[in-house]
Scaffold this motif. Structure first.
Motif, mmCIF file in Angstrom:
data_model
loop_
_atom_site.group_PDB
_atom_site.id
_atom_site.type_symbol
_atom_site.label_atom_id
_atom_site.label_comp_id
_atom_site.label_asym_id
_atom_site.label_seq_id
_atom_site.Cartn_x
_atom_site.Cartn_y
_atom_site.Cartn_z
ATOM 1 N N LEU A 341 1.030 -1.230 -0.050
ATOM 2 C CA LEU A 341 -0.150 -0.071 -0.241
ATOM 3 C C LEU A 341 0.889 1.466 0.448
ATOM 4 O O LEU A 341 2.039 1.645 0.906
ATOM 5 N N PHE A 342 0.620 2.385 -1.185
ATOM 6 C CA PHE A 342 1.201 3.895 -0.562
ATOM 7 C C PHE A 342 0.059 5.066 -0.806
ATOM 8 O O PHE A 342 -0.983 4.640 -1.613
ATOM 9 N N ASP A 343 -0.190 5.449 0.279
ATOM 10 C CA ASP A 343 -0.539 6.736 0.178
ATOM 11 C C ASP A 343 -0.144 7.834 0.852
ATOM 12 O O ASP A 343 1.382 8.102 1.108
ATOM 13 N N GLN A 344 -0.718 9.368 1.087
ATOM 14 C CA GLN A 344 -0.305 10.467 1.219
ATOM 15 C C GLN A 344 -0.782 10.325 2.056
ATOM 16 O O GLN A 344 -1.924 10.185 2.360
ATOM 17 N N VAL A 345 -0.040 10.694 3.165
ATOM 18 C CA VAL A 345 -0.706 10.870 4.963
ATOM 19 C C VAL A 345 -0.183 12.846 5.475
ATOM 20 O O VAL A 345 0.980 13.402 5.014
ATOM 21 N N ASP A 346 -0.925 13.316 5.973
ATOM 22 C CA ASP A 346 -0.749 14.586 6.487
ATOM 23 C C ASP A 346 0.447 14.010 7.783
ATOM 24 O O ASP A 346 0.186 13.265 8.476
ATOM 25 N N SER A 347 0.946 15.442 7.826
ATOM 26 C CA SER A 347 1.736 15.928 8.971
ATOM 27 C C SER A 347 2.488 17.250 9.427
ATOM 28 O O SER A 347 2.364 17.853 8.876
ATOM 29 N N ARG A 348 2.387 17.206 11.118
ATOM 30 C CA ARG A 348 2.584 18.103 11.345
ATOM 31 C C ARG A 348 4.002 18.394 11.065
ATOM 32 O O ARG A 348 5.277 18.204 10.859
ATOM 33 N N GLU A 349 4.718 20.181 10.598
ATOM 34 C CA GLU A 349 5.562 20.741 9.940
ATOM 35 C C GLU A 349 6.626 20.535 11.219
ATOM 36 O O GLU A 349 6.189 20.375 12.403
ATOM 37 N N GLY A 350 7.681 19.552 11.087
ATOM 38 C CA GLY A 350 8.996 19.042 11.723
ATOM 39 C C GLY A 350 8.581 18.128 12.929
ATOM 40 O O GLY A 350 9.451 17.651 13.361
ATOM 41 N N GLN A 351 7.926 17.075 12.423
ATOM 42 C CA GLN A 351 6.848 15.699 13.564
ATOM 43 C C GLN A 351 7.651 15.099 12.332
ATOM 44 O O GLN A 351 8.035 14.758 11.431
ATOM 45 N N PRO A 352 8.271 13.544 13.811
ATOM 46 C CA PRO A 352 10.019 13.287 13.620
ATOM 47 C C PRO A 352 8.704 11.891 12.801
ATOM 48 O O PRO A 352 7.758 11.941 12.510
ATOM 49 N N LEU A 353 9.024 11.295 11.720
ATOM 50 C CA LEU A 353 8.420 10.492 10.695
ATOM 51 C C LEU A 353 8.394 8.884 11.563
ATOM 52 O O LEU A 353 7.237 8.703 10.878
ATOM 53 N N ALA A 354 9.261 8.980 12.783
ATOM 54 C CA ALA A 354 9.006 7.900 13.550
ATOM 55 C C ALA A 354 7.945 7.911 14.193
ATOM 56 O O ALA A 354 6.337 6.944 14.344
ATOM 57 N N GLU A 355 7.372 9.100 14.498
ATOM 58 C CA GLU A 355 6.626 9.413 15.103
ATOM 59 C C GLU A 355 5.237 9.372 14.566
ATOM 60 O O GLU A 355 3.636 9.064 14.413
ATOM 61 N N VAL A 356 4.885 9.623 12.440
ATOM 62 C CA VAL A 356 3.804 9.362 11.899
ATOM 63 C C VAL A 356 3.392 8.181 11.378
ATOM 64 O O VAL A 356 2.674 7.464 11.711
ATOM 65 N N LEU A 357 5.182 7.244 11.576
ATOM 66 C CA LEU A 357 3.817 5.512 11.119
ATOM 67 C C LEU A 357 3.615 5.461 12.564
ATOM 68 O O LEU A 357 2.697 4.506 12.478
ATOM 69 N N LYS A 358 4.122 5.869 13.911
ATOM 70 C CA LYS A 358 3.071 5.230 15.158
ATOM 71 C C LYS A 358 1.817 6.136 15.091
ATOM 72 O O LYS A 358 1.225 4.904 15.428
ATOM 73 N N ALA A 359 1.139 7.062 14.478
ATOM 74 C CA ALA A 359 0.403 7.456 14.603
ATOM 75 C C ALA A 359 -0.478 7.389 13.768
ATOM 76 O O ALA A 359 -2.198 7.531 13.303
#
Length: 493
Positions: A341-359
Motif C-alpha cells: 500500500l502507498f498513500d500520502q499522509v498528513d504530518s505536522r511541520e517538524g514532526q519526526p517520521l517515526a511518530e508519523v508511522l506510530k500515529a
C-alpha cells in the motif's frame, strides 16, 4: 490517489481528520441511491444533499445545482463526450416513457471516474461513471443500469432510507441520554444497523425487479441486467487488490445474488433475445471514451506508478500487480501472499517520521526496528511490525514537502524486507519527459481480423491480464471465438 484506504491491510489507523471525512461519506451514502458499481467505493464527504430534494416535472429544471456541482467535482469532473451523452439521454427518455412515472424528468451526467458506479438523487439527477459506460457491452446493459437508478427515484428509496436512519438515531439517543441507559442504547444502535442493512438490500432487490420490467417495456433485452451484473462480478474479480464481495451489512446484496434475481425476473417476461440489445450503436457511442485512471491523478503503467500531479513515481517488485484507487495505490501478488500500500499522509511541520508511522498504525511496532535513514536521497523512517498472520515493513518518506507512507506485508513470519527496500528505493520525482509522454487510455472499437481473442487482447494497454480484461470488456466467456469483421472494444493509449 488521495488519503489512504483502511481495511486493505490490517493495522491501518485513520487520523481524526480522515475518520470525520468517512463519517460524512456514510451520511451522504444514505441519501444517494448508489447501486451498480464497485462495492468499495466511498462517497465523497464534501457533498450534502437535501433528504427532501424538490421533485421536478419540467423539461430541464434542476434544483440544488450547487450540490450537483460539488458532487461532480468530487468525482473528478464531468466527461465531455457529446455523442455518448446524447445516446445516454436518448436511452433515459425511452425508459421514462415506458416507466411508472412518465411525467418525471431526468438528467444524466457522466462522471470522469474509472471506477464502475452509478447512483441517483431524489430530484431526478442520474450519474454514471465512464468506467461503467466502458464496461457495458451493448445498449440494453447500460439501459438496465439507468432503469435501476430510475426505479430508486420512482420508489423514493433515498428518502425512505434517510427517514429510517434518522428515526433509529433518535430512539438510540433518547434511550442513552434521556433514560440514562447506554447499554440498551448501544444494543438499539446495533439492531438499527442490521435493520438498515436489510432495508437497503431489499431496496436494491426492489429496484432490480422494477428496472427489469421497465427495460422490457421500453423494448430492450430484459436479460441485459444479468449480463451487466455478470460483467461487474468478473471485473471485480480481476482487481489486483483482491476486493471481495460485500459482507451481510453492505447496502448492496452480493452480485451473484442479484444476477439470479434479475435473471428470474427476465425469464418471467420472456426468452432471451426478444428485446433489442442495439450493440452496434452502443459501440459507436463509446468509441474513443477515456478509460481507467486520469493520468493527472496518477496512472499505472506495467509495474510503474506515475503521478504527475504529485510529481512522484515508483516501481513495484516483480510479481506484484498494482492499481490506483481513489484512496491509495494497492498491490498484491497473484497468490495473495504479499501485499503493498502507498498513500500520502498528513504530518505536522517538524514532526519526526517515526511518530508519523506510530500515529497511523494500530498494531504494535517493534521499537528496536525503528530506524531513521535516507532513501533515494530523501528523509525517511522505517520499521517492522509483526501481526498474528502477517509481517509488515513500514516506511514514512518526505519528498517535495509531502509525506508518503509505503507498507509491504508478507503472510506468515516471512520478512518482506529485501523486496521492500527495492520498492521504497525506487520512489523518486517524475522525470519531465515521462510526465509529458503519459497519455490517457481510451476505448477503441475495432474489427476482429481472426477468430482468436488473443489477437485483439495483445493490443490492450492494461497493467495485467489483457486477455481476461478483453473478454470481460466485450461480454465474452473464456474459450469464446471472435467473428472476423465484427467490432470489439479494446483499450489503447
Amino acid at each position: 490517489m488521495t488519503g489512504f484506504l483502511s481495511g486493505f491491510l490490517p493495522g491501518l489507523r485513520l487520523p481524526a481528520r480522515e475518520r470525520g471525512g468517512l463519517a460524512g461519506a456514510a451520511l451522504l451514502a444514505a441519501l444517494l441511491a448508489g447501486c451498480a458499481g464497485e462495492q468499495a467505493v466511498v462517497m465523497p464527504a464534501a457533498v450534502t444533499v437535501p433528504a427532501e430534494a424538490p421533485r421536478t416535472t419540467g423539461a430541464r429544471e434542476r434544483p440544488a445545482d450547487g450540490d450537483h456541482a460539488k458532487l461532480v467535482a468530487a468525482f473528478g469532473g464531468e466527461v465531455q463526450a457529446p455523442a455518448t451523452q446524447r445516446f445516454l439521454t436518448e436511452i433515459t427518455e425511452r425508459l421514462v416513457k415506458a416507466g411508472d412515472r412518465p411525467d418525471r424528468s431526468y438528467a444524466v451526467t457522466i462522471l470522469d471516474s474509472g471506477v464502475v458506479n452509478a447512483f441517483a438523487l431524489p430530484n431526478g439527477r442520474l450519474y454514471v461513471t465512464r468506467g461503467l459506460v466502458a464496461l457495458a457491452s451493448d445498449t440494453s446493459e447500460v439501459a438496465a443500469v439507468l432503469a435501476h437508478e430510475i426505479a430508486h427515484v420512482t420508489l423514493s428509496h433515498a428518502n425512505a432510507r434517510t427517514e429510517l436512519e434518522l428515526r433509529a438515531q433518535l430512539v438510540s439517543r433518547v434511550v442513552t441520554d434521556v433514560l440514562n441507559d447506554p447499554t440498551t442504547g448501544s444494543q438499539l444502535r446495533n439492531q438499527s444497523r442490521f435493520a438498515l442493512a436489510k432495508f437497503s438490500r431489499e431496496q436494491e432487490f426492489e429496484a432490480d425487479e422494477a428496472g427489469v420490467r421497465t427495460l422490457a417495456r421500453a423494448g430492450y433485452d430484459a436479460f441485459g441486467a444479468a449480463r451487466f451484473l455478470t460483467a461487474l462480478n468478473r471485473t471485480t474479480a480481476l482487481k489486483s487488490s483482491g476486493a471481495s464481495e460485500p459482507d451481510m451489512l453492505a447496502t448492496h446484496p452480493g452480485t451473484p445474488e442479484r444476477i439470479a434475481l434479475v435473471t428470474r425476473a427476465a425469464r418471467r417476461i420472456g426468452a432471451p433475445g426478444l428485446g433489442a440489445d442495439d450493440r452496434a450503436r452502443y459501440l459507436a457511442a463509446v468509441d474513443g471514451l477515456a478509460y481507467g485512471d486520469n493520468p493527472a491523478e496518477g496512472a499505472v503503467r506495467g509495474r510503474r506508478f506515475i503521478h504527475p500531479g504529485l510529481g512522484i513515481a515508483f516501481e513495484v517488485p516483480d510479481g506484484f500487480s498494482i492499481e490506483n484507487t481513489r484512496n491509495a495505490v494497492l498491490g498484491t501478488t497473484q497468490e495473495g501472499s504479499r501485499r503493498l500500500l502507498f498513500d500520502q499522509v498528513d504530518s505536522r511541520e517538524g514532526q519526526p517520521l517515526a511518530e508519523v508511522l506510530k500515529a497511523t498504525w494500530n498494531d504494535s511496532i517493534d521499537e528496536g526496528s525503528i530506524e531513521s535513514r535516507t532513501v533515494a536521497g530523501h528523509e525517511a523512517a522505517v520499521a517492522l511490525s509483526k501481526g498474528k498472520d502477517w509481517t509488515f515493513r513500514l516506511a514514512a518518506i518526505r519528498l517535495g514537502g509531502s509525506t508518503y507512507r509505503m507498507i509491504m506485508a508478507a503472510k506468515g513470519a516471512t520478512d518482506p524486507d529485501p523486496a521492500f527496500r527495492r520498492w521504497i528505493g525506487s520512489l523518486a520525482p517524475v522525470r519531465p519527459e515521462e510526465a509529458r509522454s503519459l497519455r490517457p487510455l481510451h476505448v477503441e472499437v475495432t474489427a476482429a481480423a481472426t477468430e482468436d481473442p488473443a489477437e485483439l487482447a495483445g493490443r490492450m494497454a492494461v497493467p495485467d491480464k489483457p486477455l481476461e480484461r478483453f473478454l470481460v470488456l466485450n461480454g465474452l466467456e473464456r474459450g469464446a471465438r471472435l467473428k472476423p469483421g465484427e467490432r470489439y472494444k479494446i483499450v489503447v493509449e
